[in-house]
Design a protein around this motif. Structure first.
Motif, short mmCIF file in Angstrom:
data_model
loop_
_atom_site.label_atom_id
_atom_site.label_comp_id
_atom_site.label_asym_id
_atom_site.label_seq_id
_atom_site.Cartn_x
_atom_site.Cartn_y
_atom_site.Cartn_z
N TRP A 135 59.45 43.28 32.97
CA TRP A 135 58.52 42.15 32.83
C TRP A 135 57.88 41.89 34.18
O TRP A 135 58.56 41.67 35.17
N GLY A 136 56.59 41.95 34.22
CA GLY A 136 55.87 41.66 35.46
C GLY A 136 54.68 42.58 35.63
O GLY A 136 54.50 43.55 34.89
N TRP A 137 53.86 42.26 36.60
CA TRP A 137 52.62 42.97 36.84
C TRP A 137 52.12 42.60 38.22
O TRP A 137 52.60 41.66 38.84
N ASN A 138 51.15 43.33 38.66
CA ASN A 138 50.46 43.02 39.92
C ASN A 138 49.06 42.56 39.57
O ASN A 138 48.40 43.18 38.73
N ILE A 139 48.61 41.51 40.23
CA ILE A 139 47.22 41.09 40.07
C ILE A 139 46.42 41.89 41.11
O ILE A 139 46.71 41.86 42.29
N ASP A 140 45.46 42.66 40.61
CA ASP A 140 44.70 43.57 41.46
C ASP A 140 43.50 42.88 42.10
O ASP A 140 43.15 43.17 43.24
N TYR A 141 42.82 42.03 41.35
CA TYR A 141 41.67 41.30 41.87
C TYR A 141 41.35 40.13 40.95
O TYR A 141 41.78 40.11 39.80
N ALA A 142 40.61 39.19 41.47
CA ALA A 142 40.08 38.08 40.67
C ALA A 142 38.87 37.51 41.39
O ALA A 142 38.85 37.45 42.62
N PHE A 143 37.86 37.15 40.63
CA PHE A 143 36.68 36.48 41.19
C PHE A 143 36.10 35.57 40.14
O PHE A 143 36.30 35.77 38.94
N ALA A 144 35.39 34.54 40.59
CA ALA A 144 34.82 33.55 39.68
C ALA A 144 33.30 33.64 39.66
O ALA A 144 32.68 33.89 40.69
N VAL A 145 32.74 33.42 38.48
CA VAL A 145 31.29 33.36 38.29
C VAL A 145 30.99 32.24 37.31
O VAL A 145 31.88 31.73 36.63
N HIS A 146 29.73 31.84 37.28
CA HIS A 146 29.32 30.90 36.24
C HIS A 146 27.87 31.14 35.87
O HIS A 146 26.99 31.15 36.71
N PRO A 147 27.65 31.36 34.56
CA PRO A 147 26.27 31.48 34.09
C PRO A 147 25.65 30.10 33.96
O PRO A 147 26.34 29.13 33.65
N LYS A 148 24.37 30.02 34.26
CA LYS A 148 23.65 28.76 34.04
C LYS A 148 22.16 29.04 33.98
O LYS A 148 21.71 30.15 34.25
N GLY A 149 21.42 28.04 33.60
CA GLY A 149 19.97 28.16 33.55
C GLY A 149 19.38 28.09 32.17
O GLY A 149 18.17 27.99 32.01
N SER A 150 20.22 28.13 31.13
CA SER A 150 19.70 28.07 29.77
C SER A 150 19.72 26.62 29.28
O SER A 150 20.65 25.87 29.55
N ASP A 151 18.69 26.26 28.54
CA ASP A 151 18.63 24.94 27.91
C ASP A 151 19.16 24.97 26.48
O ASP A 151 19.19 23.94 25.81
N ASP A 152 19.59 26.13 26.02
CA ASP A 152 20.09 26.29 24.66
C ASP A 152 21.42 25.54 24.51
O ASP A 152 22.37 25.80 25.26
N PRO A 153 21.53 24.60 23.57
CA PRO A 153 22.79 23.87 23.40
C PRO A 153 23.95 24.77 22.98
O PRO A 153 25.12 24.40 23.14
N ALA A 154 23.67 25.95 22.47
CA ALA A 154 24.72 26.89 22.08
C ALA A 154 25.34 27.61 23.29
O ALA A 154 26.34 28.29 23.15
#
Length: 170
Positions: A107-126
């Motif tokens: 049981w276990g693993w190594n975390i190799d990488y992580a990064f954060a992003v965020h999409p934005k710019g759409s006015d679509d409520p969906a």
């Protein structure tokens, strides 16, 4: 006199090249599935939430794990199982833990990488993918390599996808 002209020319050149008031545009690239959507880099604080989830998961600290998960979310495991609450998520993690023991896997693993992003710019409520930020992370375990996407809103997991490559690990 030549020295003064040269000195003032160099000072003028230096001043004209130094743009101390320049504000860089926020870096963005790519596109999202909604009209007008683009992708921006996210924050370390969102990656920190994923690290907290990972730490609780590896320790099987289900109370901590459930506290980081929003009920009513959509959480898809690499085997295709989908759960929607923190309780169901914790139960699925325990089920996977028991299966790993039965298969003689560590049981276990190594975390190799992580990064954060965020999409934005759409006015679509969906365009609910614009809520919070998304973290992409890769994990390497005894049974394969996992690529995962975490949508974090207000410090909690609201959407998650996991895909597994059981092939050769690097």
């Amino acid at each position: 006199m030549k020295n003064y002209i040269l000195l003032f020319s160099l000072i003028g050149l230096f001043i004209s090249c130094a743009d101390n008031n320049h504000v860089c545009e926020v870096p963005t690239n790519g596109f999202g599935p909604y009209e007008g959507q683009t992708v921006f880099m996210g924050s370390d604080s969102t990656v920190d939430v994923v690290k907290e989830i990972d730490a609780a998961w590896v320790k099987r600290d289900y109370e901590a794990l459930k506290g980081l998960i929003s009920d009513g979310g959509n959480f898809t495991f690499s085997d295709g199982s989908v759960v929607t609450t923190g309780d169901e998520f914790a139960a699925k993690v325990e089920e996977d833990y028991q299966k790993s023991l039965e298969n003689g896997q560590e049981w276990g693993w190594n975390i190799d990488y992580a990064f954060a992003v965020h999409p934005k710019g759409s006015d679509d409520p969906a365009a609910t993918n614009q809520n919070g930020e998304w973290v992409n992370a890769q994990f390497t375990g005894q049974d394969g390599v996992y690529i995962e996407w975490y949508q974090i809103v207000d410090g909690k997991l609201v959407e998650w996808f996991s895909a597994k490559n059981p092939g050769t690990q690097e």
